[in-house]
Design a protein around this motif. Sequence first.
Motif, PDB file in Angstrom:
ATOM      1  N   TYR A 100      -0.654   3.070  -0.770  1.00 44.63           N
ATOM      2  CA  TYR A 100       0.106   1.945  -1.309  1.00 44.63           C
ATOM      3  C   TYR A 100       0.116   2.068  -2.825  1.00 44.63           C
ATOM      4  O   TYR A 100      -0.941   2.194  -3.456  1.00 44.63           O
ATOM      5  CB  TYR A 100      -0.520   0.611  -0.898  1.00 44.63           C
ATOM      6  N   CYS A 101       1.296   2.035  -3.407  1.00 39.09           N
ATOM      7  CA  CYS A 101       1.415   2.270  -4.843  1.00 39.09           C
ATOM      8  C   CYS A 101       2.186   1.146  -5.529  1.00 39.09           C
ATOM      9  O   CYS A 101       3.369   0.928  -5.258  1.00 39.09           O
ATOM     10  CB  CYS A 101       2.122   3.610  -5.077  1.00 39.09           C
ATOM     11  N   GLU A 102       1.491   0.428  -6.369  1.00 40.26           N
ATOM     12  CA  GLU A 102       2.107  -0.492  -7.324  1.00 40.26           C
ATOM     13  C   GLU A 102       1.509  -0.174  -8.686  1.00 40.26           C
ATOM     14  O   GLU A 102       0.422   0.406  -8.769  1.00 40.26           O
ATOM     15  CB  GLU A 102       1.818  -1.953  -6.957  1.00 40.26           C
ATOM     16  N   PRO A 103       2.161  -0.534  -9.765  1.00 40.09           N
ATOM     17  CA  PRO A 103       1.621  -0.220 -11.093  1.00 40.09           C
ATOM     18  C   PRO A 103       0.508  -1.176 -11.517  1.00 40.09           C
ATOM     19  O   PRO A 103       0.445  -1.613 -12.669  1.00 40.09           O
ATOM     20  CB  PRO A 103       2.842  -0.351 -12.008  1.00 40.09           C
TER      21      PRO A 103
ATOM     22  N   THR B   1       1.783   6.405  -2.721  1.00 36.57           N
ATOM     23  CA  THR B   1       0.324   6.440  -2.727  1.00 36.57           C
ATOM     24  C   THR B   1      -0.173   6.594  -4.159  1.00 36.57           C
ATOM     25  O   THR B   1       0.608   6.747  -5.109  1.00 36.57           O
ATOM     26  CB  THR B   1      -0.220   7.580  -1.847  1.00 36.57           C
ATOM     27  N   THR B   2      -1.486   6.543  -4.303  1.00 38.45           N
ATOM     28  CA  THR B   2      -2.137   6.802  -5.585  1.00 38.45           C
ATOM     29  C   THR B   2      -3.254   7.809  -5.357  1.00 38.45           C
ATOM     30  O   THR B   2      -3.806   7.905  -4.267  1.00 38.45           O
ATOM     31  CB  THR B   2      -2.744   5.523  -6.188  1.00 38.45           C
ATOM     32  N   TYR B   3      -3.557   8.581  -6.399  1.00 38.44           N
ATOM     33  CA  TYR B   3      -4.704   9.482  -6.371  1.00 38.44           C
ATOM     34  C   TYR B   3      -5.702   8.924  -7.377  1.00 38.44           C
ATOM     35  O   TYR B   3      -5.625   9.206  -8.573  1.00 38.44           O
ATOM     36  CB  TYR B   3      -4.287  10.901  -6.742  1.00 38.44           C
ATOM     37  N   ASN B   4      -6.616   8.121  -6.894  1.00 34.22           N
ATOM     38  CA  ASN B   4      -7.524   7.403  -7.781  1.00 34.22           C
ATOM     39  C   ASN B   4      -8.674   8.292  -8.236  1.00 34.22           C
ATOM     40  O   ASN B   4      -9.238   9.063  -7.453  1.00 34.22           O
ATOM     41  CB  ASN B   4      -8.080   6.159  -7.090  1.00 34.22           C
TER      42      ASN B   4
ATOM     43  N   PRO C 152       4.537   7.140  -6.500  1.00 35.26           N
ATOM     44  CA  PRO C 152       5.310   6.126  -5.774  1.00 35.26           C
ATOM     45  C   PRO C 152       6.386   6.714  -4.868  1.00 35.26           C
ATOM     46  O   PRO C 152       6.882   6.020  -3.973  1.00 35.26           O
ATOM     47  CB  PRO C 152       5.943   5.301  -6.897  1.00 35.26           C
ATOM     48  N   ASN C 153       6.751   7.972  -5.068  1.00 33.43           N
ATOM     49  CA  ASN C 153       7.850   8.557  -4.304  1.00 33.43           C
ATOM     50  C   ASN C 153       7.400   9.258  -3.027  1.00 33.43           C
ATOM     51  O   ASN C 153       8.249   9.710  -2.249  1.00 33.43           O
ATOM     52  CB  ASN C 153       8.620   9.556  -5.175  1.00 33.43           C
ATOM     53  N   MET C 154       6.107   9.383  -2.788  1.00 36.86           N
ATOM     54  CA  MET C 154       5.670  10.047  -1.566  1.00 36.86           C
ATOM     55  C   MET C 154       6.105   9.237  -0.354  1.00 36.86           C
ATOM     56  O   MET C 154       5.932   8.017  -0.294  1.00 36.86           O
ATOM     57  CB  MET C 154       4.154  10.211  -1.551  1.00 36.86           C
ATOM     58  N   ARG C 155       6.656   9.918   0.636  1.00 37.42           N
ATOM     59  CA  ARG C 155       7.091   9.259   1.868  1.00 37.42           C
ATOM     60  C   ARG C 155       6.456   9.850   3.115  1.00 37.42           C
ATOM     61  O   ARG C 155       6.532   9.264   4.192  1.00 37.42           O
ATOM     62  CB  ARG C 155       8.622   9.309   1.991  1.00 37.42           C
ATOM     63  N   VAL C 156       5.823  11.031   2.985  1.00 32.61           N
ATOM     64  CA  VAL C 156       5.088  11.631   4.102  1.00 32.61           C
ATOM     65  C   VAL C 156       3.819  12.247   3.539  1.00 32.61           C
ATOM     66  O   VAL C 156       3.864  13.031   2.592  1.00 32.61           O
ATOM     67  CB  VAL C 156       5.912  12.713   4.829  1.00 32.61           C
ATOM     68  N   PHE C 157       2.677  11.889   4.127  1.00 38.05           N
ATOM     69  CA  PHE C 157       1.385  12.402   3.677  1.00 38.05           C
ATOM     70  C   PHE C 157       0.804  13.304   4.758  1.00 38.05           C
ATOM     71  O   PHE C 157       0.749  12.930   5.936  1.00 38.05           O
ATOM     72  CB  PHE C 157       0.431  11.235   3.390  1.00 38.05           C
ATOM     73  N   ASP C 158       0.349  14.490   4.355  1.00 37.77           N
ATOM     74  CA  ASP C 158      -0.245  15.449   5.291  1.00 37.77           C
ATOM     75  C   ASP C 158       0.640  15.692   6.507  1.00 37.77           C
ATOM     76  O   ASP C 158       0.158  15.752   7.649  1.00 37.77           O
ATOM     77  CB  ASP C 158      -1.623  14.975   5.738  1.00 37.77           C
ATOM     78  N   VAL C 159       1.922  15.782   6.288  1.00 36.48           N
ATOM     79  CA  VAL C 159       2.918  16.168   7.287  1.00 36.48           C
ATOM     80  C   VAL C 159       3.223  15.056   8.285  1.00 36.48           C
ATOM     81  O   VAL C 159       4.380  14.815   8.636  1.00 36.48           O
ATOM     82  CB  VAL C 159       2.487  17.442   8.056  1.00 36.48           C
ATOM     83  N   ILE C 160       2.213  14.328   8.764  1.00 37.25           N
ATOM     84  CA  ILE C 160       2.410  13.445   9.919  1.00 37.25           C
ATOM     85  C   ILE C 160       2.402  11.963   9.591  1.00 37.25           C
ATOM     86  O   ILE C 160       2.817  11.148  10.414  1.00 37.25           O
ATOM     87  CB  ILE C 160       1.348  13.711  11.000  1.00 37.25           C
ATOM     88  N   MET C 161       1.927  11.567   8.427  1.00 37.25           N
ATOM     89  CA  MET C 161       1.761  10.144   8.138  1.00 37.25           C
ATOM     90  C   MET C 161       2.847   9.641   7.202  1.00 37.25           C
ATOM     91  O   MET C 161       2.987  10.134   6.079  1.00 37.25           O
ATOM     92  CB  MET C 161       0.383   9.876   7.524  1.00 37.25           C
TER      93      MET C 161
END
Length: 366
Positions: free
Chosen positions: A172-175, A33-36, A18-27
Amino acid sequence: MSAYKIFDNIYSVGVLNPNMRVFDVIMKTEFGTTYNSYIVKGTRKTALIEACHEAFFEVFLANIREVCEPESIDYIILNHCEPDHSGSLARLMDYCKNATILTSRAGSIYLKNITNNDTLPVTAVKDSDSIDLGGSVLQFISAPFLHWPDSMFTWLEKGGILFSCDFLGAHYCEPYVFDYNIAYPEKYDSALKDYFDAIFSPFKGYVLNGLDKIEGFDINAICTSHGPILTKGCKLESAVEKYREWCKLDLKVNLQIPVFYCSAYGNTAKIAQALSEGIVSVIPSADAPAVDINKYDMESLVQMLNLSDAFAIGSPTINSDAVPPVWKLLSGVDAINNKKKPALVFGSYGWSGEAVGNKIENHNGL
């Protein structure tokens, strides 16, 4: 999030971030996010679909152990080999000693390089290949450039479950595992669109091909690699419909040839205006506005550039170089769809003469 039974003999064992704010540097990932990851149990064999980011390995392994012992896993299916899917694989194989890794042919090449291990037990699968777990047959569907060349889907006809990799996903991350439990649907919809724009918009033709491939399937749920599981009657149909809508080609009545510029003292602006007028004098129907980069938000500027038929970009000279807003706009160029697009650079200078340098070598487009 611990392991969660989602359907008969199917379990979610992924990890929340839930704490990720930048993915792959640019997004930007405003909503985390979630890693399903999923375990599918048959009467004879067990498959793990997708691995996880290496940073969350211990949690991931604990989730798997809530469902089964790792050594009982017969197959590890990687629909895509980017590190957020495969980062934990090398460590996981120390525990899944009896597992065969199944991935696309391209994935089988990438995976050994990504893990720096050319002894992994990898088997490449082709489109329409399948494995029988005992009462549950998993079929593989080639889905290149959705969004890597190695991408594929995994289809479980029993129950109508599509494991779609990144396709139709969202950072998108919700529990909550399922879409019908989303607490903030408007935020999810925003994340879905941002994900499409950043990940899939360069591959619209492939997106439409992917949608066509699964159109005849009786899908009850789509288990994505990021975000909630999409279910029939909730978000599934709308997500598919939105992907088709977003892939429609923009119907342009006129050529779009924006002239972007920054101007310190008004001189580069004068050149931009002259270029704009010159373009229209030669192509009267063209839409060729002079666009001051500092007066627009960068997201709209990048979209304007990437949807253009050609563009010009100008900068004043500061310390022998272009100014930062110009470089920031150019960093948003979609290198795939803008390949060979006509482009022009211009600039102005006062005392030293370095405007438009930095090895402008290709005069035939990007």
